[in-house]
Design an enzyme around this catalytic site. Structure first.
Site, PDB file in Angstrom:
ATOM      1  N   LYS A 135      30.765   9.333  46.482  1.00 13.34           N
ATOM      2  CA  LYS A 135      31.502  10.232  45.573  1.00 13.34           C
ATOM      3  C   LYS A 135      30.592  11.406  45.173  1.00 13.34           C
ATOM      4  O   LYS A 135      29.733  11.809  45.953  1.00 13.34           O
ATOM      5  CB  LYS A 135      32.032   9.478  44.356  1.00 13.34           C
ATOM      6  N   SER A 170      36.072  -2.128  44.019  1.00 11.95           N
ATOM      7  CA  SER A 170      35.150  -2.983  43.261  1.00 11.95           C
ATOM      8  C   SER A 170      34.479  -4.079  44.095  1.00 11.95           C
ATOM      9  O   SER A 170      34.235  -5.183  43.579  1.00 11.95           O
ATOM     10  CB  SER A 170      35.874  -3.587  42.039  1.00 11.95           C
ATOM     11  N   GLU A 190      41.274   9.342  44.646  1.00 13.46           N
ATOM     12  CA  GLU A 190      40.785  10.327  43.668  1.00 13.46           C
ATOM     13  C   GLU A 190      41.214  11.736  44.086  1.00 13.46           C
ATOM     14  O   GLU A 190      41.479  12.593  43.246  1.00 13.46           O
ATOM     15  CB  GLU A 190      39.256  10.213  43.526  1.00 13.46           C
ATOM     16  N   GLU A 202      43.077   0.568  49.670  1.00 14.07           N
ATOM     17  CA  GLU A 202      42.385   0.688  48.379  1.00 14.07           C
ATOM     18  C   GLU A 202      43.413   0.734  47.241  1.00 14.07           C
ATOM     19  O   GLU A 202      43.933   1.815  46.909  1.00 14.07           O
ATOM     20  CB  GLU A 202      41.553   1.971  48.351  1.00 14.07           C
ATOM     21  N   GLY A 239      36.691   1.213  41.068  1.00 11.68           N
ATOM     22  CA  GLY A 239      35.780   1.493  39.957  1.00 11.68           C
ATOM     23  C   GLY A 239      36.096   0.751  38.667  1.00 11.68           C
ATOM     24  O   GLY A 239      35.561   1.073  37.612  1.00 11.68           O
ATOM     25  N   ASN A 280      30.888   4.973  49.860  1.00 11.81           N
ATOM     26  CA  ASN A 280      31.401   6.255  49.376  1.00 11.81           C
ATOM     27  C   ASN A 280      30.593   6.637  48.142  1.00 11.81           C
ATOM     28  O   ASN A 280      30.755   6.024  47.092  1.00 11.81           O
ATOM     29  CB  ASN A 280      32.893   6.112  49.024  1.00 11.81           C
ATOM     30  N   HIS A 302      41.521   9.851  49.983  1.00  8.87           N
ATOM     31  CA  HIS A 302      41.050   8.934  48.934  1.00  8.87           C
ATOM     32  C   HIS A 302      41.917   9.128  47.689  1.00  8.87           C
ATOM     33  O   HIS A 302      42.329  10.254  47.382  1.00  8.87           O
ATOM     34  CB  HIS A 302      39.571   9.221  48.628  1.00  8.87           C
TER      35      HIS A 302
HETATM   36  C1  PEP Z   1      35.946   3.857  46.474  1.00  6.84           C
HETATM   37  O1  PEP Z   1      35.546   4.839  45.856  1.00  6.84           O
HETATM   38  O2  PEP Z   1      36.520   4.013  47.558  1.00  6.84           O
HETATM   39  C2  PEP Z   1      35.717   2.529  45.912  1.00  6.84           C
HETATM   40  C3  PEP Z   1      36.203   1.498  46.538  1.00  6.84           C
HETATM   41  O3  PEP Z   1      35.003   2.469  44.738  1.00  6.84           O
HETATM   42  P1  PEP Z   1      34.435   1.144  43.998  1.00  6.84           P
HETATM   43  O4  PEP Z   1      33.823   0.265  45.050  1.00  6.84           O
HETATM   44  O5  PEP Z   1      33.447   1.653  43.017  1.00  6.84           O
HETATM   45  O6  PEP Z   1      35.621   0.483  43.378  1.00  6.84           O
END
Ligand code: PEP
Length: 243
Positions: A9, A204, A93, A161, A167, A7, A91
């Site tokens: 973003k 992460s 976000e 998630e 992040g 992803n 997601h």
């Molecule tokens: C994500 O944006 O779905 C995600 C898992 O980000 P990160 O791997 O940076 O935690």
């Protein structure tokens, strides 16, 4: 087969995209690992033209509507015209910063499916919900509401998630991931009557921790944010899992 979806973003300029394509093409891809990347809309066509033989290309969001007075939105039908094969939906976000509701996310899932785009439905609890022992309740509500009226078990995935792991560099333990992913599969099977759905873990993940975090028997792969921005690191996650 393990699935590794990236992803990006709101990252990467066209210059970055062109060098990413070069880097990705140089990599020897491991067997039995399926790669996909969710890119900003503008790069869908270029990435598809250059990488679709090695990597599935999709987007990070789509409109819940088909067409009409929705300024700034991009519909599933439009995405189809540009070879989009999957889309992240719901997601955290988008849930948090754009106030997307489970009901809107459900409309997006249905719209994607009607147009042959595989939705990857993202679900997960916040830190507060985790601390209040509400994780299972949150997951069940999100799954039930977001998958309402979905008729088939095929052509969609779920990404677990935990919001607090995205992040942040902080991750659940492998046992916590396995417990929550297997709970998601149980809800899918018993409450929503969907058998054999792939469930990914996201939060992460990087080349150093991927093998450990994804080692649970229910975990079908990963959704990767930060580490997907570097083609070598991203492919490396797959290489580590394959070896
Ligand atoms: C994500 O944006 O779905 C995600 C898992 O980000 P990160 O791997 O940076 O935690």
């Amino acid at each position: 087969m393990k699935y590794i979806y990236g992803n990006w973003k709101e990252n990467n300029t066209l210059k970055d995209v062109l060098s990413y394509i070069k880097q990705f093409k140089k990599q020897k891809l491991p067997k039995n690992i399926h790669f996909g990347i969710a890119v900003p809309y503008l790069y869908l066509q270029k990435m598809n033209q250059k990488l679709s033989k090695k990597c599935e290309i999709g987007v990070q969001n789509l409109s819940f509507s088909r067409n009409g007075e929705y300024t700034g939105e991009v519909s599933a039908q439009m995405l189809c015209d540009f070879g989009c094969s999957f889309s992240l939906v719901g997601h955290s976000e988008r849930r948090q910063k754009f106030k997307e509701t489970n009901e809107e996310i459900n409309q997006k899932v249905l719209s994607a499916l009607q147009n042959g785009i595989m939705p990857i439905l993202c679900v997960g609890e916040t830190k507060q919900e985790k601390d209040e022992n509400k994780t299972k309740k949150v997951l069940k509500t999100q799954l039930t509401k977001c998958l309402k009226d979905v008729s088939s078990s095929k052509n969609f995935m779920v990404a677990y998630e935990p919001v607090w792991a995205i992040g942040t560099g902080v991750t659940p333990t492998k046992d916590e991931i396995e417990a929550n992913v297997s709970y998601i599969k149980k809800v899918l099977e018993e409450d929503i009557k969907k058998i054999g759905v792939c469930v990914l873990y996201g939060g992460s993940v990087n080349p150093q921790n991927a093998v450990e975090l994804l080692s649970g028997k229910s975990v079908d792969g990963a959704l990767v944010g930060g580490a997907s921005l570097n083609a070598v690191k991203f492919v490396d996650i797959g290489k580590k899992l394959a070896s």
